[in-house]
Design an enzyme around this catalytic site. Structure first.
Site, PDB file in Angstrom:
ATOM      1  CB  SER A  16      -0.856   0.178   1.250  1.00  0.00           C
ATOM      2  OG  SER A  16      -0.381   0.123   2.351  1.00  0.00           O
ATOM      3  CG  ASN A 110      12.500   1.072   6.658  1.00  0.00           C
ATOM      4  OD1 ASN A 110      11.657   0.365   5.871  1.00  0.00           O
ATOM      5  ND2 ASN A 110      12.464   0.648   8.021  1.00  0.00           N
ATOM      6  CG  HIS A 112       9.817   1.155  12.254  1.00  0.00           C
ATOM      7  ND1 HIS A 112      10.066  -0.073  12.131  1.00  0.00           N
ATOM      8  CD2 HIS A 112       9.441   1.581  13.728  1.00  0.00           C
ATOM      9  CE1 HIS A 112       9.824  -0.658  13.453  1.00  0.00           C
ATOM     10  NE2 HIS A 112       9.694   0.417  14.356  1.00  0.00           N
ATOM     11  CG  LEU A 147      16.381  -3.567  12.464  1.00  0.00           C
ATOM     12  CD1 LEU A 147      16.435  -3.743  10.810  1.00  0.00           C
ATOM     13  CD2 LEU A 147      15.906  -4.939  13.241  1.00  0.00           C
ATOM     14  CD  GLN A 174      -0.421   0.019   6.135  1.00  0.00           C
ATOM     15  OE1 GLN A 174      -1.343  -0.174   5.404  1.00  0.00           O
ATOM     16  NE2 GLN A 174       0.842  -0.485   5.967  1.00  0.00           N
ATOM     17  CD  GLU A 177       2.942   2.889   7.723  1.00  0.00           C
ATOM     18  OE1 GLU A 177       2.818   2.031   6.455  1.00  0.00           O
ATOM     19  OE2 GLU A 177       3.213   2.287   8.907  1.00  0.00           O
TER      20      GLU A 177
HETATM   21  C1  GRF Z   1       3.939  -0.642   6.731  1.00  0.00           C
HETATM   22  O1  GRF Z   1       3.019  -0.553   7.846  1.00  0.00           O
HETATM   23  C2  GRF Z   1       5.411  -0.385   7.142  1.00  0.00           C
HETATM   24  O2  GRF Z   1       5.427   0.569   8.278  1.00  0.00           O
HETATM   25  C3  GRF Z   1       6.123  -1.533   7.530  1.00  0.00           C
HETATM   26  O3  GRF Z   1       5.553  -2.410   6.579  1.00  0.00           O
HETATM   27  C4  GRF Z   1       3.971  -2.069   6.359  1.00  0.00           C
HETATM   28  C5  GRF Z   1       4.047  -2.148   4.783  1.00  0.00           C
HETATM   29  O4  GRF Z   1       2.756  -2.270   4.516  1.00  0.00           O
HETATM   30  N1  GRF Z   1       7.525  -1.134   7.546  1.00  0.00           N
HETATM   31  P1  GRF Z   1       2.429  -2.133   2.997  1.00  0.00           P
HETATM   32  O5  GRF Z   1       2.975  -3.427   2.429  1.00  0.00           O
HETATM   33  O6  GRF Z   1       3.002  -0.902   2.422  1.00  0.00           O
HETATM   34  O7  GRF Z   1       0.802  -2.034   2.884  1.00  0.00           O
END
Ligand code: GRF
Length: 216
Positions: A16, A110, A112, A147, A174, A177
């Site tokens: 996503s 990255n 997280h 990490l 999410q 994100e």
């Molecule tokens: C996300 O929640 C991110 O924070 C973590 O992995 C997840 C990936 O989700 N590192 P997607 O595959 O982008 O939906």
């Protein structure tokens, strides 16, 4: 105008975040082009999602007997061949070796799902709930050999609500994100975000702390 920055996104699952980045590149929020999506798992749903958008999507998985360093080299060769100049990890569930990280140092991001440095590692939503934390969120950071510990760029911060469970909390994180990751990649593609000697800078100003966005 400068050429759009070619970038690669590495996934292991749904993708996503990868889709949010692809959309931001398509609508101009990122002055870049998602040239390849790579998954270490053939069953990652994000692979087909990328292909449906006409984006090249490939599986690069460790072969029998290949150690982490050799896998990292194979991955680097593959990414280099795509022309990507930025590597964006988006749910890539594999620890990358030091040689890979050093090769892409300053060009490896990255996301997280926690407010780093709190809650490195896995199961962050569960651990936040168990600890009774009031605040949670997500962090975009440059990747270093330690990490989940590289220089942070931007965080999305939200309040844990009474009644939140892992599902509701992870969904809100999410959504956040999908806002902050395109923003950070957009800054990088525009040449505004850099990382040198272990310090991230935005518009030439060192980011001694991440930029924090609050949920609306
Ligand atoms: C996300 O929640 C991110 O924070 C973590 O992995 C997840 C990936 O989700 N590192 P997607 O595959 O982008 O939906």
């Amino acid at each position: 105008m400068a050429e759009p920055l070619p970038f690669a996104v590495l996934i292991s699952g749904r993708g996503s975040n990868m889709l949010a980045l692809a959309e931001a590149a398509a609508d101009g929020r990122i002055a870049g082009r998602l040239v390849i999506v790579i998954s270490d798992r053939a069953d990652a749903a994000g692979l087909d999602a990328a292909r449906r958008l006409g984006i090249a999507a490939e599986v690069v998985a460790p072969v029998a007997g290949q150690d982490r360093a050799a896998f990292g080299r194979a991955l680097t060769n593959f990414i280099e061949a795509s022309g990507a100049r930025l590597v964006v990890l988006a749910g890539f569930m594999r620890i990358l070796d030091g040689e890979f990280v050093r090769h892409w140092q300053g060009r490896l991001l990255n996301i997280h799902p926690s407010l780093l440095p709190a809650w490195r590692g896995l199961h962050t939503h569960r651990r936040v709930l168990a600890a009774g934390d009031r605040w949670h969120g997500c962090t975009v950071h440059f990747v270093t050999e330690e990490l989940d510990a590289g220089p942070a760029v931007i965080q999305g911060r939200l309040e844990v609500l009474p009644g939140d469970d892992e599902v509701s909390l992870s969904a809100r994180v999410q959504r956040f994100e999908h806002i902050i990751y395109p923003r950070a990649v957009g800054w990088f593609a525009a040449g505004r975000l850099t990382c040198e000697d272990g310090m991230a800078s935005l518009d030439g100003q060192p980011l001694s702390q991440a930029i924090v966005e609050e949920a609306q």
